[in-house]
Enzyme design. Structure first.
Site, PDB file in Angstrom:
ATOM      1  N   HIS A 124      12.009   2.974  -6.835  1.00 38.17           N
ATOM      2  CA  HIS A 124      11.482   3.753  -7.947  1.00 38.17           C
ATOM      3  C   HIS A 124      12.563   4.671  -8.514  1.00 38.17           C
ATOM      4  O   HIS A 124      12.496   5.060  -9.682  1.00 38.17           O
ATOM      5  CB  HIS A 124      10.301   4.607  -7.487  1.00 38.17           C
ATOM      6  CG  HIS A 124       9.065   3.820  -7.170  1.00 38.17           C
ATOM      7  ND1 HIS A 124       8.860   3.243  -5.943  1.00 38.17           N
ATOM      8  CD2 HIS A 124       7.983   3.504  -7.931  1.00 38.17           C
ATOM      9  CE1 HIS A 124       7.692   2.619  -5.952  1.00 38.17           C
ATOM     10  NE2 HIS A 124       7.136   2.750  -7.146  1.00 38.17           N
ATOM     11  N   ASP A 141       8.072  -6.958  -9.133  1.00 40.68           N
ATOM     12  CA  ASP A 141       7.553  -5.604  -8.968  1.00 40.68           C
ATOM     13  C   ASP A 141       7.647  -4.924 -10.336  1.00 40.68           C
ATOM     14  O   ASP A 141       8.208  -5.489 -11.283  1.00 40.68           O
ATOM     15  CB  ASP A 141       8.377  -4.864  -7.908  1.00 40.68           C
ATOM     16  CG  ASP A 141       7.553  -3.819  -7.160  1.00 40.68           C
ATOM     17  OD1 ASP A 141       6.546  -3.356  -7.720  1.00 40.68           O
ATOM     18  OD2 ASP A 141       7.922  -3.458  -6.031  1.00 40.68           O
TER      19      ASP A 141
END
Length: 556
Positions: free
Chosen positions: A202, A276
């Site tokens: 992230h 993802d």
């Protein structure tokens, strides 16, 4: 066989009759904001022929509302005459569960790993799948098949079944079978393996430096098992794997060598591959949204996930169309992915949600009893000096229960659950402290601890938050018995003083906390074993199955 041929011919015809824009829309799965269809998601479905929707906690108010939301989204897709939507969610259990209120949330993979029974992992999949389908959700971005070897892993941890490859494979396959038995698409993630990383994608690009032989021995084996078991989808992660991809700054999700070479050709997976979320900084810091989407599809992905930004979602759809028109992506390549998406939608066809199903299935007494049993069996007792546990009168009349955790309304503090569960004759004082308590917080806890018979502290990654470690040290200096309960990764028990009793329960899910309460109060004996090694403390597989002092093995 003739039926299968007819279905195959129908899918081929459906692909041929679609326009380029309709095909490209099927390759994108988008998130949105709000508990009803937003203008943005409505536009994506109506004007851009969106193939899939991602649901997050921000979209969920209750199971009934979720079912209505999904029904409205599917109606938007049908109005255009297109195929139904894939509706996906991260309902892993334990730490990651987008739907909590009103649902039966199992205690998570590491808790199931501490029990080690494939039958329970399969049942967890069946229960989760049945509740999702009742709400209209037809794809679960689970299970996590990563082998959590690195104690400093910031993003996997308790989301993994443990550090043993065989255990992860066995329990992961069982959960996949349970989910798909309930007619929900299971997704094995995060290929090729996220367990031995210390960076969160992230925020930055993690790198796994191991050679290919080691990857095949450890990281890849659970995915091989999942493929053999018939998993319907695999999610590729944003991690650099130099052993497979020479470009070190290229995430696996954008690498043709990883996706088409390793996963498709070498490992023989020919069903749905998805990325993802493409807004993670591991990707977005290196590529514009459109370029990243084109790279992912060129690498071999069938679905590109974009969770938040409408601008990036539209940019990605336009870039994919442009790439086909200029010849950067071949139409044959697009058609293969569209067909895989439609195959999953065909497999899912014929099962509709309804409020009646929601009321009958979601959070039913049967399901809640099942997940509570899982939480109870997972509780792992590691140390019990002077046989402090279980709490019994007359030695224990008053207990202070302190919960150190982030301020997250989706999670249950142990202090509240224990207060609710304790019998009336046991007085429970409770406190909730920040995940990294300051000096004033610690002082208040010490003051509240005066005059009680025992102190229970529920920790959350105490190994990463010095305030928790300081609190435990000061409480350990007191003569009052101290019980430390790790409510996430058990590694933080290394911060507990030597005279403390130690318990691991692996999640904040209510099913886990109820299990802890049952053990603290002596309603059940501890049954779990560590699915990971706690460095310099306990090996994988350790766990006390009785309440006696660990040095007194003769005690009944």
């Amino acid at each position: 066989m003739s039926h299968l041929r007819r279905c195959s011919s129908h899918l081929d015809m459906q692909v041929r009759e679609m326009t380029l824009e309709e095909k490209i829309g099927q390759l994108v799965m988008a998130g949105f904001h709000g508990t009803s269809p937003s203008p943005e998601i409505t536009r994506l479905i109506r004007d851009h022929h969106l193939g899939g929707v991602l649901l997050f906690s921000r979209n969920i108010a209750s199971p009934t509302q979720t079912a209505r939301l999904v029904s409205l989204l599917q109606s938007l897709a049908r109005e255009k005459g297109g195929p139904n939507l894939l509706v996906a969610i991260d309902q892993e259990g334990g730490l990651v569960a987008r739907i909590r209120k009103g649902a039966a949330v199992h205690p998570g993979n590491m808790a199931l790993g501490s029990v080690g029974e494939a039958s329970l992992a399969r049942l967890a999949g069946v229960v989760t799948g049945a509740e999702l389908r009742a709400m209209g959700v037809n794809m679960n971005l689970a299970p996590v098949m990563d082998v959590n070897i690195n104690p400093m892993n910031p993003v996997i941890g308790v989301r993994s079944f443990g550090e043993d490859t065989a255990c992860v494979s066995r329990l992961g396959v069982a959960m996949i079978r349970g989910l798909q038995q309930s007619r929900v698409v299971a997704t094995a993630k995060h290929f090729p393996g996220h367990g031995d990383t210390s960076v969160d994608p992230h925020y930055s690009l993690p790198t796994v430096e191991h050679g290919l032989d080691r990857l095949r021995m450890v990281e890849l084996r659970p995915f091989e098992a999942a493929i053999r078991a018939g998993v319907r989808a695999v999610m590729v992660s944003h991690i650099s794997f130099p052993a497979v991809e020479d470009q070190r700054d290229l995430p696996a999700s954008l690498s043709e060598r990883v996706v088409s070479g390793l996963l498709r050709r070498e490992m023989g997976f020919f069903r749905l591959i998805l990325t993802d979320c493409m807004e993670m900084k591991a990707v977005s810091d290196r590529f514009e949204a459109g370029e990243a989407a084109v790279r992912a599809v060129r690498a071999g992905a069938d679905l590109v996930l974009i969770s938040h930004s409408f601008f990036r979602q539209v940019e990605s759809l336009k870039a994919l169309c442009d790439a086909v028109e200029v010849g950067e992506l071949q139409m044959e390549r697009i058609d293969r992915s569209v067909r895989r998406v439609l195959e999953e939608k065909f497999w899912l066809a014929g099962i509709e949600s309804s409020e009646r199903q929601v009321k009958r299935r979601v959070g039913s007494k049967k399901h809640l009893a099942i997940v509570r049993r899982f939480g109870r069996k997972a509780v792992t007792l590691l140390r019990n000096p002077a046989a402090v546990l279980p709490f019994r009168r007359p030695s224990t009349r008053k207990v202070l229960c302190v919960a150190c955790m982030k301020d997250d309304g989706d999670l249950e503090p142990l202090s509240r659950v224990f207060s609710d569960e304790a019998p009336k004759e046991l007085k429970v004082a409770r406190m909730k402290l920040p995940v990294n308590p300051g000096t004033d917080d610690v002082r208040r806890a010490i003051q509240h601890g005066q005059g009680v018979d025992a102190v229970v502290v529920a920790t959350t990654r105490a190994d990463l938050h010095p305030g928790q470690a300081g609190l435990l040290g000061l409480l350990g200096d007191s003569s009052i018995p101290l019980v430390v309960i790790s409510t996430r990764e058990p590694y933080d028990l290394t911060c507990a003083p030597a005279n403390a009793s130690l318990i691991a329960c692996y999640s904040h899910a209510k099913s886990s906390l109820l299990g802890v309460c049952d053990v603290l109060l002596g309603r059940v004996r501890p049954a779990g074993s560590l699915p990971v090694t706690i460095p310099n403390l306990y090996p994988r597989g350790y766990g006390m199955k009785r309440f006696w002092h660990e040095a007194d093995r003769s005690r009944p």
